[in-house]
Design a protein around this motif. Sequence first.
Motif, mmCIF file in Angstrom:
data_model
loop_
_atom_site.group_PDB
_atom_site.id
_atom_site.type_symbol
_atom_site.label_atom_id
_atom_site.label_comp_id
_atom_site.label_asym_id
_atom_site.label_seq_id
_atom_site.Cartn_x
_atom_site.Cartn_y
_atom_site.Cartn_z
ATOM 1 N N GLU A 180 0.848 -1.196 0.000
ATOM 2 C CA GLU A 180 0.000 0.000 0.000
ATOM 3 C C GLU A 180 0.880 1.241 0.000
ATOM 4 O O GLU A 180 1.671 1.454 0.899
ATOM 5 N N ASN A 235 -3.414 9.811 10.748
ATOM 6 C CA ASN A 235 -4.663 9.063 10.605
ATOM 7 C C ASN A 235 -4.728 7.863 11.536
ATOM 8 O O ASN A 235 -5.776 7.558 12.098
ATOM 9 N N THR A 287 -9.967 6.145 19.021
ATOM 10 C CA THR A 287 -11.381 5.839 19.229
ATOM 11 C C THR A 287 -11.551 4.700 20.236
ATOM 12 O O THR A 287 -12.647 4.461 20.718
ATOM 13 N N PRO A 320 -4.200 3.876 8.859
ATOM 14 C CA PRO A 320 -5.550 3.498 9.267
ATOM 15 C C PRO A 320 -5.775 1.989 9.176
ATOM 16 O O PRO A 320 -6.475 1.412 10.008
ATOM 17 N N LEU A 321 -5.177 1.363 8.153
ATOM 18 C CA LEU A 321 -5.369 -0.069 7.955
ATOM 19 C C LEU A 321 -4.805 -0.867 9.130
ATOM 20 O O LEU A 321 -5.456 -1.766 9.670
ATOM 21 N N ALA A 359 -5.676 8.841 14.943
ATOM 22 C CA ALA A 359 -7.096 9.173 15.045
ATOM 23 C C ALA A 359 -7.938 7.912 15.227
ATOM 24 O O ALA A 359 -8.899 7.896 16.001
ATOM 25 N N VAL A 360 -7.568 6.842 14.508
ATOM 26 C CA VAL A 360 -8.324 5.592 14.631
ATOM 27 C C VAL A 360 -8.067 4.949 15.994
ATOM 28 O O VAL A 360 -8.999 4.535 16.686
ATOM 29 N N HIS A 371 -0.286 4.288 0.151
ATOM 30 C CA HIS A 371 -0.880 5.203 1.116
ATOM 31 C C HIS A 371 -1.878 4.451 1.975
ATOM 32 O O HIS A 371 -2.350 3.397 1.596
ATOM 33 N N GLY A 372 -2.194 5.028 3.110
ATOM 34 C CA GLY A 372 -3.268 4.458 3.909
ATOM 35 C C GLY A 372 -2.852 3.312 4.802
ATOM 36 O O GLY A 372 -3.702 2.612 5.346
ATOM 37 N N ARG A 428 -6.832 -0.352 12.205
ATOM 38 C CA ARG A 428 -8.067 -1.131 12.172
ATOM 39 C C ARG A 428 -7.815 -2.571 12.655
ATOM 40 O O ARG A 428 -8.574 -3.131 13.439
ATOM 41 N N LEU A 460 -7.369 -2.608 16.363
ATOM 42 C CA LEU A 460 -8.627 -2.479 17.085
ATOM 43 C C LEU A 460 -9.408 -3.792 17.104
ATOM 44 O O LEU A 460 -10.085 -4.108 18.085
#
Lengths: 284, 112
Positions: free
Chosen positions: B47, B76, B83, B53-54, B79-80, B49-50, B57, B60
Motif C-alpha cells: 500500500e 490518521n 477511538t 488506518p489499515l 485518530a483511529v 498510502h493508507g 483497524r 482495534l
Amino acid sequence: MKIAIASGKGGTGKTTVAVNLASYLAETRPVVLVDLDVEEPNSGLFLGAEATDGRDTFKMIPAWESTTCSHCGQCQEVCNFHAIIALPDQVMIFPELCHSCYACSELCPTSSLPMQPVKMGRMSWLSAGNLSFVESRLDIGQEQAVPLIKQTLAFVDERHAAVPIRIYDCPPGTSCPVIEATREADFVVLVTEPTPFGLNDLKLAVETMRHLDKKFGVVVNRQGLGDDRVEAYCAAEGIPLLARIPNDRRIAESYARGQRIYEHFPVVRRQLAAIMDAIKEAAS
Amino acid sequence: MKIALTAQGPHWDSAMDPRFGRTPYILIYDEDTDELTAIDNRAVDNEAHGAGPLTARKLLDAAPQVLITGNGPGGNAAAVVATAEIAIYVGAGNMTAKEAYAAYKDGKLEKM
Ligand code: SF4
Ligand code: SF4
C-alpha cells in the motif's frame, strides 16, 4: 507539444527554466505556461504577472450520516484506498486518502455516505499576448496535490486546446504529484545543479522517468558551481544534456528582480534555443 | 490484559518495529492465558498510502488494552487508535519483543 520541467528536488532553478523557456517561445508563437507546483506555485511571481481570473477547485468526499448508518462495514471493504474505516460505533473518513471513486457512497445499503464537495484549492489564469498562464494553489492544510493537478491539466486541455506548446512547471521530487504532472508530457526536462546533492536527486528523477517510459533530457543550472560528475553521469547513461546555464551572480540577480534572463544574457537565449532544438529532435 | 507489540517477526525474539503503520507484524500477548499470537500485517507493504488506518483497524479488531511500539502512531492511525481506549507506550523501537514487554513491565517505557 507538452514539455514538463521537473527536478529531483526544489531550488534547482526549475521555475527559472520554465518561465524563461515559456517567455522565449512566446516571442514567436502562442504558449501556455502551467504552474503545477501546487504546494508552492511561484512561476507567476517570476513572470511578473498576477493571475486575476480564477475559480475555487473542489474534490468530492463522502460525508458520513451517523443517524442512518447500520454499521455493516461494507464501505471499508469496498474502498481500495483505505480512506474509510468502519469502527464498531463510527465510520471515519480520511479525505487525503480518498480518490473520489464513489464506490462506498454507491454501495452503502442505507445511503449514509452522500458525496459532498470539499474545497481543495484555487486555480487562476491570465493571458498576455502570446503567453497564457495558469496556476493552481492548494489550500493550506490540504494534502491532495494529485487531484488538483489533474483538474488543472483538464482545464488547460479544454481552455487552451489550440495552443501548440504547453510548458508544465512540475512539483519537485519523484512522488505521485510529479508522476501526475508529467503523465501527459511529450518530453521532460530535468533541471539539476552540478553538485553531489544535485546528482543524487537527479539519479532518482532519472529512475522515475525511465520507469514512466518518458523521453527526457537534463539541463544543468549554475554550471561551474560544483564539479563535472553530473555531466559524466549523463554521458555514461546516454542521457542528452540539453543545456548548461552558467553560474553567474548577475544572472541570479536579474532573475531575483523578476526579469526574464534571456533578454539580458545572450548566453541564456542560446541555451534556451538549444533546449528546444534538442526536444524537437528527440520528440520527432 | 492484552498487550499489542509492533514487531518485525512473529516471535518473542523478533526485533520490534519502531513504525506503527508499516509494522510487518502485530504481536498480541494475552497475560491471562500466557499466549502469544501474531497478526500478519506484511500486506501493508503493497500500500503506497493508507497503511496507518489499515494497521490501526487490525489493532482495534484484536482489542488490546496496551500498545507497545517505537515511535507511536501518527496522523490518521492515531485518530483511529484514539477511538478505542488503548494505553500507548513508546520508545521500544530498538529492543526485541521480549525486552520491550519486560521494559513495559518495569515501567521503563514512556506513555503517550
Ligand atoms: S456502508 Fe453505510 S451503513 Fe454500512 S457501515 Fe458504511 S456507512 Fe454505515
Ligand atoms: S469515494 Fe472511493 S476512495 Fe473515497 S472513501 Fe469512498 S470508496 Fe474510498
